[in-house]
Design a protein around this motif. Structure first.
Motif, PDB file in Angstrom:
ATOM      1  N   MET B 104       0.840  -1.198   0.000  1.00 16.04           N
ATOM      2  CA  MET B 104       0.000   0.000   0.000  1.00 16.04           C
ATOM      3  C   MET B 104       0.874   1.246   0.000  1.00 16.04           C
ATOM      4  O   MET B 104       0.887   2.013   0.962  1.00 16.04           O
ATOM      5  CB  MET B 104      -0.919  -0.010   1.233  1.00 16.04           C
ATOM      6  N   PRO B 105       1.595   1.460  -1.099  1.00 16.51           N
ATOM      7  CA  PRO B 105       2.612   2.515  -1.115  1.00 16.51           C
ATOM      8  C   PRO B 105       2.032   3.925  -0.949  1.00 16.51           C
ATOM      9  O   PRO B 105       2.570   4.737  -0.206  1.00 16.51           O
ATOM     10  CB  PRO B 105       3.279   2.351  -2.485  1.00 16.51           C
ATOM     11  N   ARG B 106       0.906   4.218  -1.610  1.00 16.82           N
ATOM     12  CA  ARG B 106       0.358   5.576  -1.557  1.00 16.82           C
ATOM     13  C   ARG B 106      -0.229   5.863  -0.182  1.00 16.82           C
ATOM     14  O   ARG B 106       0.026   6.884   0.436  1.00 16.82           O
ATOM     15  CB  ARG B 106      -0.710   5.763  -2.629  1.00 16.82           C
ATOM     16  N   LEU B 107      -1.030   4.907   0.304  1.00 23.17           N
ATOM     17  CA  LEU B 107      -1.700   5.116   1.590  1.00 23.17           C
ATOM     18  C   LEU B 107      -0.702   5.228   2.734  1.00 23.17           C
ATOM     19  O   LEU B 107      -0.865   6.061   3.628  1.00 23.17           O
ATOM     20  CB  LEU B 107      -2.699   3.983   1.846  1.00 23.17           C
ATOM     21  N   SER B 108       0.344   4.406   2.694  1.00 25.72           N
ATOM     22  CA  SER B 108       1.289   4.427   3.820  1.00 25.72           C
ATOM     23  C   SER B 108       2.051   5.747   3.886  1.00 25.72           C
ATOM     24  O   SER B 108       2.588   6.097   4.924  1.00 25.72           O
ATOM     25  CB  SER B 108       2.233   3.229   3.764  1.00 25.72           C
ATOM     26  N   HIS B 110       0.556   8.696   3.339  1.00 29.11           N
ATOM     27  CA  HIS B 110      -0.373   9.792   3.620  1.00 29.11           C
ATOM     28  C   HIS B 110      -0.435  10.123   5.115  1.00 29.11           C
ATOM     29  O   HIS B 110      -0.553   9.221   5.944  1.00 29.11           O
ATOM     30  CB  HIS B 110      -1.771   9.413   3.112  1.00 29.11           C
ATOM     31  N   PRO B 111      -0.398  11.419   5.464  1.00 32.17           N
ATOM     32  CA  PRO B 111      -0.374  11.799   6.881  1.00 32.17           C
ATOM     33  C   PRO B 111      -1.646  11.439   7.663  1.00 32.17           C
ATOM     34  O   PRO B 111      -1.579  11.283   8.876  1.00 32.17           O
ATOM     35  CB  PRO B 111      -0.173  13.323   6.841  1.00 32.17           C
ATOM     36  N   LEU B 112      -2.782  11.315   6.986  1.00 35.65           N
ATOM     37  CA  LEU B 112      -4.014  10.961   7.708  1.00 35.65           C
ATOM     38  C   LEU B 112      -4.194   9.454   7.858  1.00 35.65           C
ATOM     39  O   LEU B 112      -5.183   9.003   8.437  1.00 35.65           O
ATOM     40  CB  LEU B 112      -5.244  11.542   6.995  1.00 35.65           C
ATOM     41  N   ALA B 113      -3.263   8.693   7.284  1.00 36.72           N
ATOM     42  CA  ALA B 113      -3.407   7.230   7.330  1.00 36.72           C
ATOM     43  C   ALA B 113      -2.426   6.606   8.312  1.00 36.72           C
ATOM     44  O   ALA B 113      -1.362   7.165   8.592  1.00 36.72           O
ATOM     45  CB  ALA B 113      -3.185   6.646   5.943  1.00 36.72           C
ATOM     46  N   PHE B 114      -2.811   5.480   8.833  1.00 33.51           N
ATOM     47  CA  PHE B 114      -1.962   4.725   9.759  1.00 33.51           C
ATOM     48  C   PHE B 114      -2.084   3.253   9.388  1.00 33.51           C
ATOM     49  O   PHE B 114      -3.186   2.705   9.388  1.00 33.51           O
ATOM     50  CB  PHE B 114      -2.443   4.953  11.190  1.00 33.51           C
ATOM     51  N   ILE B 115      -0.982   2.656   8.985  1.00 33.53           N
ATOM     52  CA  ILE B 115      -1.024   1.244   8.598  1.00 33.53           C
ATOM     53  C   ILE B 115      -0.201   0.444   9.584  1.00 33.53           C
ATOM     54  O   ILE B 115       0.958   0.756   9.843  1.00 33.53           O
ATOM     55  CB  ILE B 115      -0.483   1.032   7.167  1.00 33.53           C
ATOM     56  N   ARG B 116      -0.808  -0.563  10.150  1.00 34.43           N
ATOM     57  CA  ARG B 116      -0.103  -1.418  11.100  1.00 34.43           C
ATOM     58  C   ARG B 116      -0.107  -2.848  10.587  1.00 34.43           C
ATOM     59  O   ARG B 116      -1.140  -3.517  10.609  1.00 34.43           O
ATOM     60  CB  ARG B 116      -0.792  -1.353  12.455  1.00 34.43           C
ATOM     61  N   PRO B 117       1.007  -3.306  10.067  1.00 35.65           N
ATOM     62  CA  PRO B 117       1.057  -4.702   9.629  1.00 35.65           C
ATOM     63  C   PRO B 117       1.341  -5.594  10.825  1.00 35.65           C
ATOM     64  O   PRO B 117       2.137  -5.242  11.689  1.00 35.65           O
ATOM     65  CB  PRO B 117       2.234  -4.728   8.657  1.00 35.65           C
ATOM     66  N   THR B 118       0.630  -6.680  10.915  1.00 36.20           N
ATOM     67  CA  THR B 118       0.857  -7.601  12.024  1.00 36.20           C
ATOM     68  C   THR B 118       0.944  -9.005  11.485  1.00 36.20           C
ATOM     69  O   THR B 118       0.089  -9.435  10.711  1.00 36.20           O
ATOM     70  CB  THR B 118      -0.312  -7.560  13.030  1.00 36.20           C
ATOM     71  N   ALA B 119       1.957  -9.701  11.916  1.00 37.01           N
ATOM     72  CA  ALA B 119       2.082 -11.102  11.516  1.00 37.01           C
ATOM     73  C   ALA B 119       1.035 -11.901  12.278  1.00 37.01           C
ATOM     74  O   ALA B 119       0.797 -11.663  13.456  1.00 37.01           O
ATOM     75  CB  ALA B 119       3.478 -11.615  11.847  1.00 37.01           C
ATOM     76  N   THR B 120       0.381 -12.831  11.577  1.00 40.66           N
ATOM     77  CA  THR B 120      -0.608 -13.651  12.264  1.00 40.66           C
ATOM     78  C   THR B 120       0.094 -14.605  13.216  1.00 40.66           C
ATOM     79  O   THR B 120      -0.468 -15.003  14.216  1.00 40.66           O
ATOM     80  CB  THR B 120      -1.446 -14.479  11.284  1.00 40.66           C
TER      81      THR B 120
END
Lengths: 324, 324
Positions: B104-108, B110-120
């Motif tokens: 998610m290159p564009r969203l990550s 963006h200042p209003l976005a927060f992406i948290r990847p978590t390993a299952t």
């Protein structure tokens, strides 16, 4: 009937004893727990006569039809075949959508076959709660081909891979680019990949998919020394390619028996199995505690109406359980 | 830093506090357990400002691309958007296949976005271990659109459905007959069904699938009184139909806020959440017990070399843990 006499009945291949044994190990009644452990202990030194095959794949890939065709082929050769079929339970209705009688009508009628449908019950993913234990009983009862069906794509594959001798992935002909990304981790686990529904208008797509899968495979590692994963095309509906699937399973078994990998693999699976039983036992003993049950009765209304946080309630229960 | 001051930082929308808070609740260290519970307790009475959307679908349906398009649309409207992305961990390598920066290159950026990847981590299926708790923190931090991605088809859908306000299923255009059988139970859960990749040569197939899905829907029940599940066509790649998805989510939220269903639904989810924490706590305390650790060290070699049965070893551990 003692677990020891039940074990004897199972070893003699008595269907009634087998069914009774599986019911015992699936029981969640605390008083059955020790009996089940004794039964399993009595059967744990069974010779490795059979091969345990886990079968996963996306919904619609035709797993049931393939299992029935494969099973019919095996029983036709005189090989006693057991199927642990997952009943995909509808969460809302609480019941199963399709009974296994309807899903495998020919196989369920065959005297050399044994089909045990088990509801997943939402407990541990797409694998039934006592699949490992059921396989021990089935092998002791003389079943040489044990097919374990799992539902869905995701966690259940890694789970079933951890309890079988051979992991088989059934794919749709039009799998396309999903093979490249997320499925890689699951593909890595498979010793045998079957592109099913490779018939009629889908034949070409299936061949393309097979080529994609094949080209991805050389990069992957495998447990079984010297075994390269195989890719096969089938049409379970038209009974095409089923013999090749059967022969590949037998070739794998032969090789894994000879180089000791079959035994090694089962030994590697024993520790996770131990932990699974420990975690299950922890839950059951917690729920069987009468003061915990009383406290749950006191706390749950607050959690349900929002006056007590879920996390706070859980902490209180745990502190109470371990506080004594 | 105390959990209370961390909670304040999160409420003020500080990214550092948020990231620290999520790390705390994800921690498996026993000493963090109580701190995490205090943090969550301090945030539990947050106003329902956001909507929690669970997004599931088969591998290859384009979930990540759809999430990015939807997220970009939302942040473009000034809506703070968070994504809890599942890193599909490869079991063999132990690492993730694709980092979320690449997915998610564009969203990550963006200042209003927060992406948290978590390993299952193979823990609880296709949903990360602390997704419920993370959502509480995200909502307290002011995120109004919270997207939870799950991996795979199967158990994870019912799991994620049990923790979100709206469950969205992303399907491939060529879903065909798999919609009729096994998927029914999962389809029943969805308030919103999106047929993605409805572009180019797949447009027609997507329309057929949409028609099939629509015709299956009237038979299904839904929690939210008066909400009929919607079926939408999208092409995340070509950014077609994303606005309609966004509007449907907002319409659902509006309605569920007005008729009180949003609150009710979250309350219904609280009890399963409590149990999840209890079971997790049982495991953790078992593993933290020093005499258990010693006994595990003594028993494991026997399980590994086959001289001790897995079931027998588990029974001994449990008896020891509860015997004192």
């Amino acid at each position: 009937m003692t677990p020891e006499s039940l074990a004897e009945g199972i070893r003699r291949g008595e269907r009634r004893a087998l069914a009774k044994g599986i019911t015992l190990i699936e029981s969640s009644r605390p008083e059955d727990e020790l009996l089940a452990a004794r039964l399993l202990d009595g059967l744990s030194h069974t010779e490795m006569r059979g091969i345990r095959v886990g079968i996963s794949g996306p919904p619609g890939a035709g797993k049931s039809t393939l299992i029935e065709s494969l099973g019919m082929l095996a029983v036709g050769k005189g090989v006693p075949t057991a199927v642990l079929a997952i009943d995909p339970s509808s969460r809302r209705s609480g019941g199963s959508i399709l009974g296994d009688k309807t899903r495998m009508p020919r196989l369920s009628a065959h005297p050399l076959a044994f089909i045990r449908p088990t509801a997943t019950g939402g407990a541990t993913g797409g694998v039934a709660r006592r699949t490992r234990e059921s396989m021990v009983l089935l092998e002791a009862a003389g079943f040489e081909l044990i097919l374990v069906e799992t539902v869905g794509v995701g966690q259940s594959e890694t789970e079933v891979h951890g309890m079988v001798d051979l992991f088989m992935l059934v794919l749709l002909p039009n799998a396309g680019d999903e093979l490249q990304g997320i499925k890689r981790g699951i593909m890595e686990l498979a010793e045998l990949l079957v592109i099913n529904k490779a018939d009629g208008p889908f034949r070409h797509a299936a061949e393309t998919t097979a080529a994609q899968v094949c080209s991805a495979l050389p990069l992957l590692h495998h447990d079984v020394t010297g075994w390269m994963p195989r890719v096969l095309l089938t049409s379970a509906q038209e009974e095409q390619g089923i013999e090749a699937v059967y022969e590949t399973i037998q070739a794998f078994r032969q090789r894994a028996m000879e180089n000791g990998e079959l035994k090694q693999r089962r030994l590697r699976q024993a520790t996770p199995w131990m932990w699974e039983r420990v975690h299950d036992g922890l839950r059951r003993r917690f729920l069987a505690d009468p003061t915990i049950r009383r406290l749950v009765g006191e706390l749950e209304p607050g959690v349900e109406n929002g006056t007590l946080g879920a996390v706070a309630a859980a902490e209180r229960l745990l502190q109470h359980f371990f506080g004594r």
